[in-house]
Design a protein around this motif. Structure first.
Motif, PDB file in Angstrom:
ATOM      1  N   ARG A 295       0.837  -1.212   0.000  1.00 50.22           N
ATOM      2  CA  ARG A 295       0.000   0.000   0.000  1.00 50.22           C
ATOM      3  C   ARG A 295       0.866   1.254   0.000  1.00 50.22           C
ATOM      4  O   ARG A 295       0.621   2.200  -0.742  1.00 50.22           O
TER       5      ARG A 295
ATOM      6  N   ARG B 101       8.377   5.756   7.156  1.00 46.76           N
ATOM      7  CA  ARG B 101       6.989   6.035   6.838  1.00 46.76           C
ATOM      8  C   ARG B 101       6.020   5.118   7.565  1.00 46.76           C
ATOM      9  O   ARG B 101       4.891   5.494   7.859  1.00 46.76           O
ATOM     10  N   LEU B 102       6.456   3.900   7.826  1.00 48.07           N
ATOM     11  CA  LEU B 102       5.533   2.913   8.389  1.00 48.07           C
ATOM     12  C   LEU B 102       5.778   2.627   9.866  1.00 48.07           C
ATOM     13  O   LEU B 102       5.041   1.881  10.488  1.00 48.07           O
TER      14      LEU B 102
ATOM     15  N   TYR C 264     -17.849   0.809  -1.869  1.00 47.35           N
ATOM     16  CA  TYR C 264     -16.440   1.192  -1.746  1.00 47.35           C
ATOM     17  C   TYR C 264     -15.741   0.964  -3.069  1.00 47.35           C
ATOM     18  O   TYR C 264     -15.796  -0.124  -3.633  1.00 47.35           O
TER      19      TYR C 264
ATOM     20  N   ARG D 279      -6.975  -2.997  -6.190  1.00 44.26           N
ATOM     21  CA  ARG D 279      -6.086  -3.726  -5.300  1.00 44.26           C
ATOM     22  C   ARG D 279      -6.358  -5.231  -5.275  1.00 44.26           C
ATOM     23  O   ARG D 279      -5.971  -5.937  -4.348  1.00 44.26           O
TER      24      ARG D 279
ATOM     25  N   ILE E  21     -12.709  -7.998  11.777  1.00 43.47           N
ATOM     26  CA  ILE E  21     -12.694  -6.550  11.950  1.00 43.47           C
ATOM     27  C   ILE E  21     -13.814  -6.184  12.906  1.00 43.47           C
ATOM     28  O   ILE E  21     -14.985  -6.388  12.611  1.00 43.47           O
TER      29      ILE E  21
ATOM     30  N   HIS F 240     -10.558  -2.933  18.494  1.00 39.48           N
ATOM     31  CA  HIS F 240      -9.437  -2.022  18.238  1.00 39.48           C
ATOM     32  C   HIS F 240      -9.432  -0.864  19.226  1.00 39.48           C
ATOM     33  O   HIS F 240      -8.371  -0.433  19.688  1.00 39.48           O
ATOM     34  N   LEU F 241     -10.606  -0.355  19.524  1.00 43.57           N
ATOM     35  CA  LEU F 241     -10.677   0.760  20.475  1.00 43.57           C
ATOM     36  C   LEU F 241     -10.239   0.313  21.866  1.00 43.57           C
ATOM     37  O   LEU F 241      -9.478   1.006  22.543  1.00 43.57           O
TER      38      LEU F 241
ATOM     39  N   MET G  45      -6.671   0.268  22.606  1.00 46.93           N
ATOM     40  CA  MET G  45      -6.001   1.561  22.815  1.00 46.93           C
ATOM     41  C   MET G  45      -6.320   2.176  24.173  1.00 46.93           C
ATOM     42  O   MET G  45      -5.468   2.850  24.760  1.00 46.93           O
TER      43      MET G  45
ATOM     44  N   LEU H 166      -8.852   5.468  15.624  1.00 44.31           N
ATOM     45  CA  LEU H 166      -9.141   4.294  14.809  1.00 44.31           C
ATOM     46  C   LEU H 166      -9.332   4.785  13.384  1.00 44.31           C
ATOM     47  O   LEU H 166     -10.277   5.512  13.088  1.00 44.31           O
TER      48      LEU H 166
ATOM     49  N   TYR I  83      -9.987   4.368   9.460  1.00 36.98           N
ATOM     50  CA  TYR I  83     -10.555   3.562   8.382  1.00 36.98           C
ATOM     51  C   TYR I  83     -10.028   3.971   7.005  1.00 36.98           C
ATOM     52  O   TYR I  83     -10.358   3.324   6.016  1.00 36.98           O
TER      53      TYR I  83
ATOM     54  N   PRO J  58      -7.519   4.153   3.970  1.00 40.59           N
ATOM     55  CA  PRO J  58      -6.479   3.200   3.545  1.00 40.59           C
ATOM     56  C   PRO J  58      -5.124   3.854   3.354  1.00 40.59           C
ATOM     57  O   PRO J  58      -4.557   3.841   2.267  1.00 40.59           O
ATOM     58  N   VAL J  59      -4.608   4.425   4.415  1.00 38.34           N
ATOM     59  CA  VAL J  59      -3.319   5.090   4.356  1.00 38.34           C
ATOM     60  C   VAL J  59      -2.720   5.065   5.755  1.00 38.34           C
ATOM     61  O   VAL J  59      -3.440   5.110   6.758  1.00 38.34           O
ATOM     62  N   ASN J  60      -1.396   4.946   5.822  1.00 36.05           N
ATOM     63  CA  ASN J  60      -0.727   4.936   7.113  1.00 36.05           C
ATOM     64  C   ASN J  60      -0.697   6.347   7.704  1.00 36.05           C
ATOM     65  O   ASN J  60      -0.354   7.288   7.013  1.00 36.05           O
TER      66      ASN J  60
ATOM     67  N   VAL K  34      -2.690   4.610  17.403  1.00 37.58           N
ATOM     68  CA  VAL K  34      -3.443   4.484  16.158  1.00 37.58           C
ATOM     69  C   VAL K  34      -3.673   3.011  15.861  1.00 37.58           C
ATOM     70  O   VAL K  34      -2.776   2.188  16.033  1.00 37.58           O
ATOM     71  N   GLN K  35      -4.880   2.712  15.422  1.00 35.89           N
ATOM     72  CA  GLN K  35      -5.179   1.384  14.901  1.00 35.89           C
ATOM     73  C   GLN K  35      -5.747   1.578  13.505  1.00 35.89           C
ATOM     74  O   GLN K  35      -6.504   2.525  13.273  1.00 35.89           O
ATOM     75  N   HIS K  36      -5.360   0.698  12.598  1.00 39.66           N
ATOM     76  CA  HIS K  36      -5.803   0.823  11.214  1.00 39.66           C
ATOM     77  C   HIS K  36      -6.786  -0.270  10.844  1.00 39.66           C
ATOM     78  O   HIS K  36      -6.581  -1.429  11.203  1.00 39.66           O
ATOM     79  N   ILE K  37      -7.840   0.095  10.130  1.00 42.66           N
ATOM     80  CA  ILE K  37      -8.759  -0.890   9.563  1.00 42.66           C
ATOM     81  C   ILE K  37      -8.864  -0.620   8.078  1.00 42.66           C
ATOM     82  O   ILE K  37      -9.335   0.429   7.661  1.00 42.66           O
ATOM     83  N   ASP K  38      -8.355  -1.559   7.282  1.00 37.95           N
ATOM     84  CA  ASP K  38      -8.428  -1.434   5.830  1.00 37.95           C
ATOM     85  C   ASP K  38      -8.790  -2.816   5.303  1.00 37.95           C
ATOM     86  O   ASP K  38      -7.971  -3.733   5.311  1.00 37.95           O
TER      87      ASP K  38
END
Lengths: 205, 205
Positions: free
Chosen positions: A18, A39-40, A100, A106, A191, A196-197, A200, B173, B175, B177-179, B188-192
């Motif tokens: 990504r 970046r990551l 979406y 992708r 998911i 996820h919350l 944290m 949280l 949603y 699609p980017v870091n 931070v938690q990511h959901i993609d």
DNA sequence: TAGATTGTTAATCGATTAACAATC
DNA sequence: TAGATTGTTAATCGATTAACAATC
């Protein structure tokens, strides 16, 4: 038997991909493990180690060609093709997934949507006519769907999963807030925003 | 300094909690590390080890009282209270989150929704009037919000994150699609969904 | 009591990091 | 060439598991 690649490494590859595609769209040509790592939030050594599991994709002194490495990762992750995906559940989440437009570029394409609510069955969503959930097995049999997303209430998720597996689905992305039990040859990702919350809040005071 | 608990352990606690609450609603009184492990696909030893980081919650020969352990985990995760949450982005995902009724019983309460689209600002969603995203800082200052969910397009997510952090948000949280890049005191938690799907296609043939 | 299950230890297993020769 | 960065090795670090005494 060749030693198998750790799943934790596989889990990072889509994140690398990504970021690389993002850089590519910015017009960038090359990057380095160091830049990507910054970046990551991942160490450069780890990125190089992860990639080295699959081959040699970089050049000493230069780094990685972004387009080339992207293509290689797409191949490795098998998203150099397009996977047909079914959605079960046409509530808010299912609707969001159906509309979406980030999937197609992708590696994924929605091809079917199911719901059990008679008021929704037969109506249109994202260009599809919503089908009755009872027809999952029947409808999938004549299709090429091996990937599905579950977006039904928690109480129905396990039953839906079982129908999907019976119909040949091998990968399930589950949005229902419940753990799914499936056979060892079926892959599941969960998911649940609350999970996820809660992960944290532990760190907040 | 007491040794800190591994984050990977923290990540499993919400999963234990969800399963316990599920059992509780089924009317069950006690469970064991073995039963819980089978249900979740986690070894019994690991569950006992994880819990032992925080205290002794079980009884030899008997197992764990479900209600008691649930309460303990809620305390540990700090979801024995209710966290006010802001949503940024009122598209399909934001709408789904705003209408989702699974938050309140698990420690979270939506209190505010933002969007940058002038056609949406001022309209109703999930009982709230959508506010202008430019007012994030101003509106959050007089609130108690330290948790937020980002459901805006990828291109805007980093800027939104920065505004949230400036406004005192410590847990995001995401949603998009980017870091996201944030300071070390922000979680931070990511959901993609695509990331999760790509992680599974590797294993398909 | 006999059976079951915890909490904990020590051993094993696996993942990450640091360092550097190779080389572009 | 000089500088940069890879791929890889060995060392370190961390997580999981197996086993069992304690005890309900």
């Amino acid at each position: 038997m060749p030693k198998s690649i750790p799943d934790i490494v596989i889990g990072r590859l889509p994140i690398y991909l990504r970021a690389l595609q993002h850089m590519g769209m910015e017009g960038r040509q090359v990057t380095s493990s160091q830049e990507l790592g910054e970046r990551l939030g991942i160490s450069a050594a780890q990125i190089r180690k992860d990639l080295s599991q699959f081959g040699e994709f970089g050049k000493q002194g230069t780094g990685y060609n972004i387009d080339f490495l992207s293509k290689q990762l797409q191949e490795i992750l098998k998203v150099d093709r397009v996977w047909d995906v079914a959605i079960v559940g046409a509530g808010d989440i299912g609707k969001g997934l159906a509309n979406y437009n980030g999937f197609s570029s992708r590696g994924f394409r929605i091809v079917m949507i199911f719901d059990s609510n008679p008021n929704l069955v037969g109506t249109q969503l994202g260009g599809f006519t919503i089908k009755d959930s009872r027809l999952i097995k029947q409808e999938l049999e004549s299709s090429n769907v091996r990937v599905a997303m579950i977006a039904v209430p928690a109480a129905q998720a396990q039953a839906v999963a079982e129908q999907l597996v019976e119909a040949g689905v091998k990968a399930i992305l589950n949005y229902a807030p419940v753990n799914l039990t499936v056979g060892p040859d079926v892959h599941v990702q969960h998911i649940d925003p609350t999970i996820h919350l809660q992960r944290m809040t532990y760190y907040l005071d």
